[in-house]
Design a protein around this motif. Structure first.
Motif, PDB file in Angstrom:
ATOM      1  N   THR A   1       5.592   3.913  -4.539  1.00 43.12           N
ATOM      2  CA  THR A   1       5.927   4.380  -5.878  1.00 43.12           C
ATOM      3  C   THR A   1       4.647   4.497  -6.698  1.00 43.12           C
ATOM      4  O   THR A   1       3.625   3.898  -6.376  1.00 43.12           O
ATOM      5  N   GLY A   2       4.722   5.284  -7.750  1.00 48.29           N
ATOM      6  CA  GLY A   2       3.575   5.443  -8.628  1.00 48.29           C
ATOM      7  C   GLY A   2       3.933   6.360  -9.783  1.00 48.29           C
ATOM      8  O   GLY A   2       5.087   6.779  -9.929  1.00 48.29           O
ATOM      9  N   LYS A   3       2.953   6.661 -10.584  1.00 45.91           N
ATOM     10  CA  LYS A   3       3.169   7.546 -11.727  1.00 45.91           C
ATOM     11  C   LYS A   3       2.426   8.856 -11.518  1.00 45.91           C
ATOM     12  O   LYS A   3       1.278   8.861 -11.080  1.00 45.91           O
ATOM     13  N   LEU A   4       3.097   9.948 -11.825  1.00 47.59           N
ATOM     14  CA  LEU A   4       2.511  11.279 -11.776  1.00 47.59           C
ATOM     15  C   LEU A   4       2.441  11.797 -13.204  1.00 47.59           C
ATOM     16  O   LEU A   4       3.465  12.131 -13.785  1.00 47.59           O
ATOM     17  N   ASN A   5       1.238  11.787 -13.766  1.00 45.54           N
ATOM     18  CA  ASN A   5       1.072  12.105 -15.194  1.00 45.54           C
ATOM     19  C   ASN A   5       2.045  11.302 -16.053  1.00 45.54           C
ATOM     20  O   ASN A   5       2.646  11.808 -16.995  1.00 45.54           O
ATOM     21  N   GLY A   6       2.189  10.016 -15.690  1.00 47.40           N
ATOM     22  CA  GLY A   6       3.030   9.103 -16.459  1.00 47.40           C
ATOM     23  C   GLY A   6       4.481   9.049 -16.043  1.00 47.40           C
ATOM     24  O   GLY A   6       5.228   8.194 -16.528  1.00 47.40           O
ATOM     25  N   ILE A   7       4.925   9.938 -15.133  1.00 50.32           N
ATOM     26  CA  ILE A   7       6.324   9.954 -14.680  1.00 50.32           C
ATOM     27  C   ILE A   7       6.457   9.104 -13.424  1.00 50.32           C
ATOM     28  O   ILE A   7       5.715   9.273 -12.452  1.00 50.32           O
TER      29      ILE A   7
END
Length: 283
Positions: free
Chosen positions: A116-122
């Motif tokens: 999991t992670g954030k893509l431009n904050g998403i």
């Protein structure tokens, strides 16, 4: 409609290279020849351009961890099921030795990395297949890791991204490997019923049982330029039907024309494209 929305305000990366060397004079430590345009390219220029030829946009293969760094915001990636590794379920001859050699070579336990992670904050869930590990072949553990990632996406209502790069199902695991096609597909149907977006990204190559299952089930299917995408390879098909195949058969551009993929996106634009898709879906 998708193309119009995604092409709006599109930004293109540009890299300038000045090389006039002929291939016979190249120092292979510093120079390579692009297999598509046949031009001499400084290796550093390719690396700095995300493993893309700065002259013709040919997409060289990209390591799985680098793909994660490309798409996921810095210091936000959390790996899932990192310790899961393949087992020789069928006692296939020399399979244990082959697995150990790839583990030593790649420093990875299997042919897919999930997390999991954030893509431009998403917040997103991401699965990246690793073609350096047994050609990204899908065995029981690959199917299990992807299934668990889909379940995590479902439980947390995070959109899912799967980046495929695979030679297909792993023959050393027989029917157990083929079962992963149904297993992952069934889990994706639960994601669809709960209206959680799944974006499938097809890279070179995406073939075999991976193509025949989760790779082609995305709500939106994105392909990198000129990626080989198909079930059986073009040589096998041509030998079977005894006919010449259309030019560019099974490449991204051909599949786009036939409606099998929704859009072709260069690597430089992939993160912003995914971000716009998720914002369109109110994430």
């Amino acid at each position: 409609m998708i193309k119009k929305l995604l092409n709006k305000n599109k930004e293109y990366a540009s890299v300038s290279v000045s090389t006039n060397f002929s291939s016979k004079n190249l120092d292979e430590k510093f120079w390579i020849v692009c297999p598509d345009c046949n031009k001499d390219i400084f290796k550093k220029d390719v690396e700095e351009n995300l493993n893309v030829c700065p002259k013709c946009n040919y997409h060289f293969k990209m390591p799985a961890r680098e793909r994660i760094s490309l798409l996921i915001d810095e210091a936000t990636f959390v790996e899932l099921d990192a310790k899961l590794s393949a087992r020789n379920i069928l006692d296939f001859p020399q399979y244990d030795e082959k697995l150990n050699s790839y583990i030593d070579k790649t420093k990875e336990n299997e042919a897919v990395i999930t997390g999991t992670g954030k893509l431009n904050g998403i917040d997103v869930v991401i699965c990246v297949m690793n073609s350096d590990f047994m050609m990204g072949s899908m065995g029981a553990t690959v199917g299990e890791k992807i299934t668990r990632a889909i379940e995590y996406s479902l439980e947390n209502k995070f959109p899912l991204i799967i980046i495929s790069s695979s030679g297909g199902a792993r023959m050393q695991e027989g029917i157990v490997s083929l079962m992963q096609m149904a297993k992952t597909s069934q889990e994706l149907s639960r994601l669809a019923k709960n209206s959680i977006p799944y974006i499938s990204i097809l890279t070179d190559p995406t073939t075999g049982g991976v193509t025949a299952s989760f790779a082609m089930l995305g709500d939106i299917i994105i392909a990198e330029p000129k990626a080989l995408i198909g079930f059986a390879g073009p040589r096998v098909i041509q030998q079977t039907i005894k006919q010449n195949l259309p030019e560019g058969f099974q490449r991204s551009e051909f599949l786009l024309e036939q409606g099998f993929v929704d859009i072709i996106v260069s690597r430089q634009d992939m993160k912003n494209t995914l971000y716009r898709i998720f914002k369109m879906h109110n994430y």
